[in-house]
Design an enzyme around this catalytic site. Structure first.
Site, PDB file in Angstrom:
ATOM      1  N   GLN A 117     117.158 -74.830-131.835  1.00  0.00           N
ATOM      2  CA  GLN A 117     116.773 -76.120-132.393  1.00  0.00           C
ATOM      3  C   GLN A 117     117.501 -76.380-133.716  1.00  0.00           C
ATOM      4  O   GLN A 117     117.898 -77.505-134.008  1.00  0.00           O
ATOM      5  CB  GLN A 117     115.257 -76.161-132.608  1.00  0.00           C
ATOM      6  CG  GLN A 117     114.743 -77.346-133.400  1.00  0.00           C
ATOM      7  CD  GLN A 117     115.062 -78.690-132.755  1.00  0.00           C
ATOM      8  OE1 GLN A 117     115.266 -78.764-131.546  1.00  0.00           O
ATOM      9  NE2 GLN A 117     115.114 -79.739-133.560  1.00  0.00           N
ATOM     10  N   GLU A 118     117.699 -75.332-134.490  1.00  0.00           N
ATOM     11  CA  GLU A 118     118.342 -75.487-135.793  1.00  0.00           C
ATOM     12  C   GLU A 118     119.843 -75.733-135.669  1.00  0.00           C
ATOM     13  O   GLU A 118     120.397 -76.618-136.329  1.00  0.00           O
ATOM     14  CB  GLU A 118     118.103 -74.232-136.647  1.00  0.00           C
ATOM     15  CG  GLU A 118     116.671 -74.057-137.135  1.00  0.00           C
ATOM     16  CD  GLU A 118     116.326 -75.011-138.266  1.00  0.00           C
ATOM     17  OE1 GLU A 118     117.217 -75.735-138.747  1.00  0.00           O
ATOM     18  OE2 GLU A 118     115.148 -75.049-138.664  1.00  0.00           O
TER      19      GLU A 118
END
Length: 460
Positions: free
Chosen positions: A316-317
């Protein structure tokens, strides 16, 4: 220190779904007939014997206990009875229902649809969920939208399932409709065969079909065979008082909102499907994840979460790009700010091993800083939200929850409160002011999704 928590699939669904603390205990052999007795006898003995099937939306046995929608539901019922559930995993629906007919267990819990035929032979408890039967095909093959179009396709379905009954009924008016059956714990093996184009189509419960599309993004759902129908547990009718116990417990579970919360926990995000995003993620599991897996595994040691959670968060990052840099200056696999890197002792944010280790230690610090009243899966969701938006804004959202008479320790409450921090009426009344409150909510949802897809695609 809180115990390590395990995220379930289907937190979703997204499930990603959430965490499970259910236990999987050794059980009696299935050829033993349980004592008829009563609910009071079960409470005195201390064991609730439950037959089930392995499946991503049902039950899975792990070293840390049983996980799954049915496992959680059974555990809650058993807790309220004051007993321990003893799960017996069966090989097929027919085997399980035959065992119930012979009185070998107290309950069968396995996403069983309450069909008229089954209700003629078996005792069902109250309905607790509604599902439709979905036809699932590959986007490169047939996409039938009617029963006439379904004839002639290479169709295989789960043996002993309600799908067989549905197809048999349909065949009375469509005699050219044919299918094969396969014995398994769920429809997932057939869904995999469709994804790999060994079959044209199969049939699955609607929530399992949507889940499978996250594993195999080339799957499509061109039609439903049925309207929604209820699912229920089968119970041993020779156990005195079991029917009343189930009726009363499910009535309370409905009224209290527990069933709604459990549905959200496991299936709440299954309707959000982005074909391109899921396809790209599945490809990167093979192309990028192997380079970093050992870093995630090492960083998760002695932490209250597992390596797959860290991998999901890192995706996600940064989409597992160790050289990722944002316009605001955060960088690396875990997208650490310069102050956070200093706080956790990281010198090179673009070094993948350092980045993962630093991100894991920072997440643990946030997790440990939260009030003791926040527990279970909620505690992890709060920590992830703080990683994204900052602990101060999370505390502000808790303040708003208290003002509205809501539970500040519940993540579902935070999903409602955090977005309020974009509105002057609310952010002007709290300590840390404005925040893009929708972002941490979506951040947690996506990590839950990635976690569940990883659990299904990566050996652990």
């Amino acid at each position: 220190m809180h115990d390590k928590v395990r995220i379930s699939f289907l937190a979703g669904a997204t499930i990603l779904a959430g965490l499970s603390t259910t236990r999987c205990n050794s059980a009696p052999e299935t050829n033993n007939v349980v004592q008829n007795g009563s609910v009071e006898t079960i409470q005195q003995d201390g064991d609730l014997i439950v037959l089930t099937l392995e499946g991503p939306t049902t039950f899975s046995a792990t070293r840390e206990g049983a996980i799954g929608y049915e496992a959680d539901l059974v555990q809650k019922f058993a807790d309220d009875l004051g007993v321990t559930p003893r799960f017996i995993q069966m090989d097929s629906i027919d085997e399980m229902l035959d065992a119930m007919d012979e009185g070998r267990a107290h309950l069968a819990a396995a996403n069983l649809t309450m069909t008229e035929t089954r209700q003629d032979d078996l005792a069902f408890g109250p309905a607790y969920r509604n599902v439709a039967e979905s036809v699932v095909c590959h986007q490169g093959g047939p996409a039938p939208k009617t029963l006439d179009q379904l004839t002639g396709v290479n169709l295989e379905v789960l043996a002993g399932s309600s799908y067989v009954e549905t197809l048999e009924d349909a065949a009375t008016n469509h005699p050219e409709l044919t299918w094969e059956t396969e014995t398994a714990g769920s429809a997932l093996p057939m869904l995999r065969d469709v994804a790999e184009q060994r079959l044209d189509c199969t049939v699955a419960d609607s929530h399992l079909a949507e889940y499978a599309r996250r594993l195999y993004p080339d799957l499509i759902i061109p039609m439903s065979l049925t309207e929604t129908r209820p699912m229920g547990w089968v119970y041993n009718s020779n156990i005195s008082g079991m029917d009343q116990a189930l009726a009363g417990w499910f009535m309370e579970a409905h009224a209290s909102g527990y069933l709604e919360e459990l549905d959200e926990h496991w299936f709440g995000h299954l309707d959000e499907f982005d074909y391109v995003e899921v396809l790209r993620f599945v490809e990167r599991i093979e192309e990028r994840l192997p380079r970093y897996r050992t870093y995630f595994e090492a960083a998760a040691e002695e932490k209250p979460f597992d390596w797959i959670l860290l991998a999901a968060q890192a995706y996600q990052e940064s989409h597992w790009d160790e050289n990722a840099v944002s316009p605001t200056g955060v960088r690396g696999l875990m997208m650490l700010t310069r102050p956070t890197a200093r706080e956790v002792g990281i010198e090179d944010r673009l070094d993948p091993a350092q980045s993962v280790d630093g991100g894991a230690r920072y997440l643990q610090r946030l997790y440990n800083r939260l009030p003791e009243a926040i527990d279970g899966s909620d505690r992890l969701w709060f920590a992830l939200a703080a990683y994204n938006v900052g602990m101060g804004h999370v505390y502000d959202a808790r303040t708003l929850a208290r003002r509205q008479g809501l539970d500040p320790n519940n993540w579902e409450t935070m999903e409602r409160m955090l977005p309020l921090l974009t509105r002057p009426k609310y952010y002007g009344s709290v300590k840390h002011g404005y925040a893009r409150g929708y972002e941490p909510v979506r951040y947690v949802e996506r990590i839950r999704d990635y976690y569940n897809m990883l659990r299904a695609n990566v050996p652990v």
